[in-house]
Design a protein around this motif. Structure first.
Motif, PDB file in Angstrom:
ATOM      1  N   UNK A  97       0.878  -1.518  -0.185  1.00  0.00           N
ATOM      2  CA  UNK A  97      -0.026   0.235  -0.308  1.00  0.00           C
ATOM      3  C   UNK A  97       1.094   1.603  -0.388  1.00  0.00           C
ATOM      4  N   UNK A  98       2.116   1.627   0.269  1.00  0.00           N
ATOM      5  CA  UNK A  98       3.160   1.900   0.874  1.00  0.00           C
ATOM      6  C   UNK A  98       3.677   2.464  -0.645  1.00  0.00           C
ATOM      7  N   UNK A  99       3.203   1.539  -1.569  1.00  0.00           N
ATOM      8  CA  UNK A  99       4.508   1.667  -3.133  1.00  0.00           C
ATOM      9  C   UNK A  99       3.331   2.479  -3.727  1.00  0.00           C
ATOM     10  N   UNK A 100       1.916   2.276  -3.952  1.00  0.00           N
ATOM     11  CA  UNK A 100       0.897   3.041  -4.721  1.00  0.00           C
ATOM     12  C   UNK A 100       1.600   4.764  -4.384  1.00  0.00           C
TER      13      UNK A 100
ATOM     14  N   UNK B 138       3.381   6.375  -3.643  1.00  0.00           N
ATOM     15  CA  UNK B 138       4.274   6.811  -4.205  1.00  0.00           C
ATOM     16  C   UNK B 138       4.820   7.813  -5.341  1.00  0.00           C
ATOM     17  N   UNK B 139       4.561   6.514  -6.699  1.00  0.00           N
ATOM     18  CA  UNK B 139       4.943   6.924  -8.028  1.00  0.00           C
ATOM     19  C   UNK B 139       3.753   6.968  -8.391  1.00  0.00           C
ATOM     20  N   UNK B 140       2.149   7.759  -7.864  1.00  0.00           N
ATOM     21  CA  UNK B 140       1.245   8.314  -8.057  1.00  0.00           C
ATOM     22  C   UNK B 140       1.149   9.824  -7.784  1.00  0.00           C
ATOM     23  N   UNK B 141       2.217  10.151  -6.450  1.00  0.00           N
ATOM     24  CA  UNK B 141       2.504  11.537  -6.155  1.00  0.00           C
ATOM     25  C   UNK B 141       4.187  12.253  -6.944  1.00  0.00           C
ATOM     26  N   UNK B 142       4.480  11.197  -7.309  1.00  0.00           N
ATOM     27  CA  UNK B 142       5.525  11.882  -8.210  1.00  0.00           C
ATOM     28  C   UNK B 142       5.010  12.013  -9.425  1.00  0.00           C
TER      29      UNK B 142
END
Length: 145
Positions: free
Chosen positions: A1-4, A6-10
């Motif tokens: 859940x923490x990986x999703x 980060x790419x969306x934020x970037x």
């Protein structure tokens, strides 16, 4: 859940403005298409009415045919009046020619007779106008010498 996130934020931080502008453009495009589709059936009310009520179409066609007939009759009447006027003019010309021929046979001047006939016609036409027209004074084109 923490990986999703980060790419969306970037992704949002890199292309956020472009995504927002694209979403607004798509929204406006959808609104315009829906308005044009809603306006299309109301722009042609005659087609829907004609399919529903053929009596109206028949009455319109009969009225149109009657109007055309009246216009044709009026045109025919105008043509008859014009032909009658032409016949009268030709008859008058024929009478003048006969009068000229008779005056020539008697030895009179046919030009003088023609002028008299024209004056009679003009006097009948100008009886309503009381003021006769005077000729303007004209200078000769060449000098006396």
């Amino acid at each position: 859940l923490r990986l999703v996130p980060v790419p969306a934020g970037s992704l949002l931080s890199s292309y956020g403005w472009y995504i927002l502008l694209a979403a607004v453009a798509i929204y406006l495009l959808i609104q315009k298409i829906s308005q044009s589709l809603a306006a299309r059936p109301s722009s042609q009310p005659g087609a829907a009415d004609a399919a529903v009520e053929p009596d109206v179409v028949v009455r319109r066609q009969e009225a149109l045919a009657a109007a055309r007939l009246r216009m044709q009759e009026e045109l025919n009447a105008q043509a008859e009046r014009y032909k009658e006027k032409q016949r009268q003019l030709e008859e008058e010309k024929r009478r003048q020619k006969i009068a000229m021929w008779e005056s020539m046979q008697e030895g009179k001047s046919y030009k003088g007779n023609l002028k008299l006939n024209q004056q009679e016609v003009e006097s009948g036409a100008s009886a309503s106008s009381a003021v006769p027209k005077s000729k303007p004074n004209k200078k000769p084109l060449r000098g006396g010498g």
